[in-house]
Design a protein around this motif. Structure first.
Motif, short mmCIF file in Angstrom:
data_model
loop_
_atom_site.label_atom_id
_atom_site.label_comp_id
_atom_site.label_asym_id
_atom_site.label_seq_id
_atom_site.Cartn_x
_atom_site.Cartn_y
_atom_site.Cartn_z
N ALA A 22 0.84 -1.18 -0.30
CA ALA A 22 0.03 -0.10 -0.06
C ALA A 22 0.87 1.11 0.00
O ALA A 22 1.18 1.39 0.93
CB ALA A 22 -1.30 -0.03 0.88
N LYS A 24 0.23 4.61 -0.57
CA LYS A 24 -0.35 5.92 -0.50
C LYS A 24 0.98 7.15 0.05
O LYS A 24 1.53 6.87 0.75
CB LYS A 24 -1.61 6.59 0.06
N ASN A 45 -4.09 4.18 -3.22
CA ASN A 45 -5.82 4.95 -3.09
C ASN A 45 -5.84 6.50 -4.04
O ASN A 45 -7.14 7.32 -3.29
CB ASN A 45 -5.30 5.75 -2.05
N ILE A 66 -6.78 1.19 -4.51
CA ILE A 66 -7.56 0.45 -3.06
C ILE A 66 -8.03 1.56 -2.59
O ILE A 66 -8.80 1.90 -0.92
CB ILE A 66 -6.49 0.09 -2.52
N MET A 148 -13.56 -7.51 -1.30
CA MET A 148 -12.30 -6.54 0.48
C MET A 148 -12.94 -5.95 1.08
O MET A 148 -14.12 -5.51 1.41
CB MET A 148 -11.61 -5.38 -0.72
N MET A 150 -11.96 -3.19 4.91
CA MET A 150 -11.22 -2.66 6.00
C MET A 150 -11.35 -3.27 7.22
O MET A 150 -10.56 -3.48 7.76
CB MET A 150 -11.46 -0.72 5.42
N ARG A 153 -11.09 1.03 12.30
CA ARG A 153 -9.62 1.12 12.70
C ARG A 153 -9.25 0.58 14.41
O ARG A 153 -10.74 1.32 15.66
CB ARG A 153 -8.96 2.19 12.71
N MET A 191 -4.27 -5.00 6.76
CA MET A 191 -3.06 -4.15 6.91
C MET A 191 -1.99 -5.20 7.87
O MET A 191 -1.93 -5.57 8.44
CB MET A 191 -4.04 -2.81 7.21
N THR A 192 -1.37 -3.36 8.07
CA THR A 192 -0.47 -3.85 8.64
C THR A 192 -0.28 -4.08 9.98
O THR A 192 0.07 -5.30 10.61
CB THR A 192 0.65 -2.49 9.36
N ARG A 207 -3.07 -6.07 2.24
CA ARG A 207 -2.62 -4.67 1.55
C ARG A 207 -1.89 -3.97 3.09
O ARG A 207 -2.11 -3.90 4.04
CB ARG A 207 -3.99 -3.75 1.43
N ILE A 208 -0.29 -3.93 2.90
CA ILE A 208 0.60 -2.79 3.79
C ILE A 208 1.43 -2.22 3.37
O ILE A 208 2.21 -2.14 2.57
CB ILE A 208 1.52 -4.96 4.05
N GLY A 209 1.35 -1.57 4.59
CA GLY A 209 2.37 -0.22 3.68
C GLY A 209 3.32 -0.28 5.01
O GLY A 209 3.66 0.15 4.82
N THR A 210 2.84 0.87 5.89
CA THR A 210 3.20 0.90 6.85
C THR A 210 4.38 0.12 7.51
O THR A 210 5.62 0.15 7.78
CB THR A 210 2.23 1.19 8.56
N ARG A 216 3.99 6.85 7.51
CA ARG A 216 3.81 7.82 6.28
C ARG A 216 3.85 9.18 7.27
O ARG A 216 2.97 9.56 8.12
CB ARG A 216 2.20 7.49 6.13
C1 LIG Z 1 -3.56 2.99 3.53
C2 LIG Z 1 -3.71 1.73 3.39
C3 LIG Z 1 -3.84 0.11 4.00
C4 LIG Z 1 -2.19 -0.24 4.94
O1 LIG Z 1 -2.92 0.59 5.62
P1 LIG Z 1 -0.88 0.50 6.59
O2 LIG Z 1 -2.00 0.39 8.36
O3 LIG Z 1 -0.30 1.62 6.06
O4 LIG Z 1 -0.53 -1.06 6.54
C5 LIG Z 1 -4.25 -0.79 3.35
N1 LIG Z 1 -6.08 -0.74 2.53
C6 LIG Z 1 -6.13 0.55 2.51
C7 LIG Z 1 -7.17 0.65 1.99
C8 LIG Z 1 -4.78 1.46 2.68
O5 LIG Z 1 -5.80 2.74 2.11
#
Ligand SMILES: *Cc1c(COP(=O)(O)O)cnc(C)c1O
Length: 220
Positions: A22, A24, A45, A66, A148, A150, A153, A191-192, A207-210, A216
């Motif tokens: 991910a 962004k 995104n 995403i 999909m 989310m 949180r 996610m993370t 879907r992994i970003g951090t 970020r």
């Molecule tokens: C930002 C995002 C992620 C990843 O989030 P992290 O907590 O950074 O891993 C996954 N899915 C979507 C839809 C996002 O917007």
């Protein structure tokens, strides 16, 4: 750093689970690094941000959308993306179908489920998924490939589990119906902070970003 992070995640993921990085707020250079480290799918995104990265990187990786897709961005999006993970309305599906028909493309899409039924979030409510899928599966330039979510949180990832379970139940139910033009192949959850729980609940796309790129900084 990025390289080690990717390697560690890839080593740990079960074989059937696909990693979406991910990206962004990340630069094309950072994205190139994750590709070099073995990432095959990049999630974006924002269409504008994706375009900038796509111009530099191109088709050496798969691009998944995403974020929340506005109708006026669909024309640009369908040229870049290999999958749109966030279809949540008939109107959006119709626009994707129309724009894809103009460029002779069949777009794989996932249906985004608002599993927490949060008013401020996007996605279709669990009870409306079946109806939406039945309606939009008739479009010949999109191909429904899964779901999909989310989920809300939480500080404690264990709290996400019930939302993943609910989404997986919907996934199984739709798969069992064998609807024409619907292939329930991908379940994109986690996610993370929650991907391990998501995998326990049968996600096969995370879907992994951090955890890959670090925290970020939205002010960049
Ligand atoms: C930002 C995002 C992620 C990843 O989030 P992290 O907590 O950074 O891993 C996954 N899915 C979507 C839809 C996002 O917007």
């Amino acid at each position: 750093m990025i390289k080690e992070n990717v390697k560690k995640i890839l080593d740990e993921l079960p074989e059937n689970v696909e990693l979406v990085a991910a990206a962004k707020t990340r630069t094309p250079e950072e994205i190139k690094e994750v590709i070099k480290a073995g990432v095959k799918i990049v999630g974006e995104n924002y269409v504008q941000e994706a375009r900038r990265a796509f111009e530099v990187i191109g088709k050496e990786v798969k691009w998944h959308f995403i974020g929340h897709l506005q109708k006026n961005k669909v024309k640009r999006a369908v040229k870049i993306f290999d999958m749109i993970e966030t279809v949540d309305s008939h109107d959006l599906a119709q626009e994707i179908n129309k724009r894809c028909s103009h460029i002779s493309k069949i777009m794989p899409v996932l249906i985004e489920i608002n599993s927490g039924k949060e008013k401020q979030k996007f996605g279709v409510f669990p009870e409306d998924v079946m109806n939406l899928i039945k309606k939009i599966s008739t479009f010949s330039n999109i191909k429904i490939m899964g779901l999909m979510t989310m989920g809300p949180r939480f500080g404690n990832p264990e709290d996400s589990r019930s939302y993943f379970i609910e989404t997986r139940k919907i996934f199984k139910k739709i798969k069992a119906l064998n609807l024409p033009r619907v292939e329930m192949k991908y379940l994109s959850m986690g996610m993370t902070n929650s991907y391990q729980i998501a995998i326990e609940e049968k996600a096969n796309m995370v879907r992994i970003g951090t955890l890959i790129f670090g925290e970020r900084n939205y002010k960049n």
